[in-house]
Motif scaffolding. Structure first.
Motif, PDB file in Angstrom:
ATOM      1  N   HIS A  48      30.685  67.679  57.905  1.00 62.03           N
ATOM      2  CA  HIS A  48      31.366  68.922  58.266  1.00 62.03           C
ATOM      3  C   HIS A  48      30.472  69.776  59.155  1.00 62.03           C
ATOM      4  CE1 HIS A  48      33.622  67.610  54.738  1.00 62.03           C
ATOM      5  NE2 HIS A  48      34.627  68.251  55.287  1.00 62.03           N
ATOM      6  N   GLU A  49      31.058  70.287  60.218  1.00 60.65           N
ATOM      7  CA  GLU A  49      30.369  71.227  61.097  1.00 60.65           C
ATOM      8  C   GLU A  49      30.176  72.539  60.325  1.00 60.65           C
ATOM      9  OE1 GLU A  49      29.223  70.457  64.013  1.00 60.65           O
ATOM     10  OE2 GLU A  49      30.198  68.520  64.232  1.00 60.65           O
ATOM     11  N   PRO A  50      29.259  73.402  60.777  1.00 59.21           N
ATOM     12  CA  PRO A  50      29.090  74.701  60.116  1.00 59.21           C
ATOM     13  C   PRO A  50      30.396  75.494  60.009  1.00 59.21           C
ATOM     14  CG  PRO A  50      27.282  74.315  61.611  1.00 59.21           C
ATOM     15  CD  PRO A  50      28.273  73.192  61.835  1.00 59.21           C
ATOM     16  N   SER A  51      31.308  75.265  60.956  1.00 61.60           N
ATOM     17  CA  SER A  51      32.611  75.939  60.934  1.00 61.60           C
ATOM     18  C   SER A  51      33.534  75.375  59.859  1.00 61.60           C
ATOM     19  CB  SER A  51      33.289  75.787  62.293  1.00 61.60           C
ATOM     20  OG  SER A  51      33.602  74.414  62.519  1.00 61.60           O
ATOM     21  N   GLY A  52      33.150  74.224  59.281  1.00 61.28           N
ATOM     22  CA  GLY A  52      33.994  73.540  58.300  1.00 61.28           C
ATOM     23  C   GLY A  52      34.774  72.384  58.885  1.00 61.28           C
ATOM     24  N   GLN A  53      34.812  72.279  60.205  1.00 61.22           N
ATOM     25  CA  GLN A  53      35.547  71.196  60.857  1.00 61.22           C
ATOM     26  C   GLN A  53      34.969  69.843  60.463  1.00 61.22           C
ATOM     27  OE1 GLN A  53      35.373  71.251  65.129  1.00 61.22           O
ATOM     28  NE2 GLN A  53      36.729  69.504  65.355  1.00 61.22           N
ATOM     29  N   PRO A  54      35.818  68.909  60.022  1.00 57.66           N
ATOM     30  CA  PRO A  54      35.316  67.578  59.670  1.00 57.66           C
ATOM     31  C   PRO A  54      35.125  66.727  60.910  1.00 57.66           C
ATOM     32  CG  PRO A  54      37.674  67.658  59.329  1.00 57.66           C
ATOM     33  CD  PRO A  54      37.255  69.043  59.759  1.00 57.66           C
ATOM     34  N   ARG A  55      34.161  65.798  60.812  1.00 55.76           N
ATOM     35  CA  ARG A  55      33.953  64.828  61.880  1.00 55.76           C
ATOM     36  C   ARG A  55      33.441  63.543  61.251  1.00 55.76           C
ATOM     37  NH1 ARG A  55      28.802  63.857  63.384  1.00 55.76           N
ATOM     38  NH2 ARG A  55      27.188  65.285  62.716  1.00 55.76           N
ATOM     39  N   TYR A  56      33.692  62.449  61.938  1.00 54.45           N
ATOM     40  CA  TYR A  56      33.207  61.162  61.463  1.00 54.45           C
ATOM     41  C   TYR A  56      31.724  60.986  61.770  1.00 54.45           C
ATOM     42  CZ  TYR A  56      37.918  59.450  60.495  1.00 54.45           C
ATOM     43  OH  TYR A  56      39.170  59.274  59.977  1.00 54.45           O
ATOM     44  N   ALA A  57      31.017  60.353  60.847  1.00 54.02           N
ATOM     45  CA  ALA A  57      29.641  59.882  61.046  1.00 54.02           C
ATOM     46  C   ALA A  57      29.719  58.383  60.781  1.00 54.02           C
ATOM     47  CB  ALA A  57      28.691  60.576  60.082  1.00 54.02           C
ATOM     48  N   LEU A  58      29.759  57.604  61.842  1.00 50.28           N
ATOM     49  CA  LEU A  58      30.048  56.180  61.735  1.00 50.28           C
ATOM     50  C   LEU A  58      28.784  55.331  61.721  1.00 50.28           C
ATOM     51  CD1 LEU A  58      32.997  56.095  64.280  1.00 50.28           C
ATOM     52  CD2 LEU A  58      33.136  56.301  61.785  1.00 50.28           C
ATOM     53  N   GLY A  59      28.811  54.311  60.882  1.00 51.52           N
ATOM     54  CA  GLY A  59      27.724  53.347  60.808  1.00 51.52           C
ATOM     55  C   GLY A  59      27.899  52.250  61.849  1.00 51.52           C
ATOM     56  N   GLU A  60      26.998  51.296  61.813  1.00 50.43           N
ATOM     57  CA  GLU A  60      26.924  50.242  62.826  1.00 50.43           C
ATOM     58  C   GLU A  60      28.220  49.433  62.956  1.00 50.43           C
ATOM     59  OE1 GLU A  60      24.285  46.253  63.547  1.00 50.43           O
ATOM     60  OE2 GLU A  60      23.282  47.966  62.632  1.00 50.43           O
ATOM     61  N   LYS A  61      28.793  48.993  61.853  1.00 47.75           N
ATOM     62  CA  LYS A  61      30.001  48.162  61.927  1.00 47.75           C
ATOM     63  C   LYS A  61      31.205  48.951  62.436  1.00 47.75           C
ATOM     64  CE  LYS A  61      28.580  44.701  58.627  1.00 47.75           C
ATOM     65  NZ  LYS A  61      28.903  43.924  57.456  1.00 47.75           N
ATOM     66  N   ALA A  62      31.305  50.205  62.019  1.00 42.46           N
ATOM     67  CA  ALA A  62      32.402  51.048  62.505  1.00 42.46           C
ATOM     68  C   ALA A  62      32.244  51.324  63.996  1.00 42.46           C
ATOM     69  CB  ALA A  62      32.452  52.351  61.717  1.00 42.46           C
ATOM     70  N   MET A  63      31.010  51.556  64.433  1.00 46.14           N
ATOM     71  CA  MET A  63      30.760  51.789  65.860  1.00 46.14           C
ATOM     72  C   MET A  63      31.054  50.531  66.680  1.00 46.14           C
ATOM     73  SD  MET A  63      29.992  54.924  66.394  1.00 46.14           S
ATOM     74  CE  MET A  63      29.269  54.903  68.015  1.00 46.14           C
ATOM     75  N   ALA A  64      30.740  49.370  66.130  1.00 45.07           N
ATOM     76  CA  ALA A  64      31.019  48.111  66.820  1.00 45.07           C
ATOM     77  C   ALA A  64      32.529  47.922  66.998  1.00 45.07           C
ATOM     78  CB  ALA A  64      30.413  46.933  66.061  1.00 45.07           C
ATOM     79  N   ARG A  65      33.291  48.301  65.979  1.00 47.38           N
ATOM     80  CA  ARG A  65      34.757  48.201  66.068  1.00 47.38           C
ATOM     81  C   ARG A  65      35.280  49.141  67.151  1.00 47.38           C
ATOM     82  NH1 ARG A  65      38.977  44.810  65.403  1.00 47.38           N
ATOM     83  NH2 ARG A  65      40.836  46.048  65.142  1.00 47.38           N
ATOM     84  N   MET A  66      34.714  50.351  67.202  1.00 45.79           N
ATOM     85  CA  MET A  66      35.108  51.309  68.242  1.00 45.79           C
ATOM     86  C   MET A  66      34.803  50.721  69.626  1.00 45.79           C
ATOM     87  SD  MET A  66      36.052  54.573  67.108  1.00 45.79           S
ATOM     88  CE  MET A  66      35.283  55.694  68.250  1.00 45.79           C
TER      89      MET A  66
END
Length: 123
Positions: free
Chosen positions: A79-97
Motif C-alpha cells: 500500500h502506498e502512503p495514500s492507502g492505494q494498493p499496488r502489486y509487488a510481484l516476484g520473479e515468476k509473476a514478472m516472467a508471466r507479465m
C-alpha cells in the motif's frame, strides 16, 4: 490492455480461517502482507479477503490461473502512503507479465456487505 481479472472473496470465510491460526497466512501471503493483515485488528479478515482476491484477480488477468505455476506468495500487495494498493510481484509473476508483453499490473480493491473484491488490469 493485455488482460483483466476480477475476484470476490467472502469475508466471513476469512474470519473462520484466521480463527484457526496463521497457517493460511504463512502459506499464501508474503511476510509483509502477513504483518499488514495481523496489524489490522477487527478488520483483519476484511483485509485478508481483499488481498487474496487481488492475488486471484492477477492470476486471472494473466491467464495463469491457480495451477499456472505462479505461487500466491509471488503476487503480493503493498500500500502506498495514500492507502492505494499496488502489486509487488516476484520473479515468476514478472516472467508471466513479460511473456504477455505487459509492463504494469493495476489493482483496485473494495469491500462491502461481507464481500471483498479485486480488479486487476494488465497493460
Amino acid at each position: 490492455m493485455k488482460g483483466i481479472g476480477l475476484d470476490l472473496c467472502e469475508i466471513a470465510r476469512f474470519e473462520r480461517i484466521l480463527e484457526k491460526g496463521d497457517g493460511f497466512l504463512r502459506r499464501y501471503f508474503s511476510a509483509e502482507e502477513q504483518a499488514y493483515v495481523l496489524g489490522r485488528g477487527q478488520t483483519a479478515a476484511q483485509s485478508a479477503a481483499a488481498l487474496f482476491a487481488a492475488k486471484e484477480a492477477f492470476l486471472k488477468a494473466t491467464g495463469a490461473g491457480l495451477g499456472g505455476g505462479i505461487p500466491l506468495t509471488n503476487v503480493a500487495v503493498q500500500h502506498e502512503p495514500s492507502g492505494q494498493p499496488r502489486y509487488a510481484l516476484g520473479e515468476k509473476a514478472m516472467a508471466r507479465m513479460a511473456a504477455l508483453g505487459a509492463e504494469t499490473a493495476w489493482l483496485s480493491l473494495s469491500h462491502e456487505d461481507g464481500m471483498a473484491a479485486a480488479v486487476c488490469v494488465i497493460e
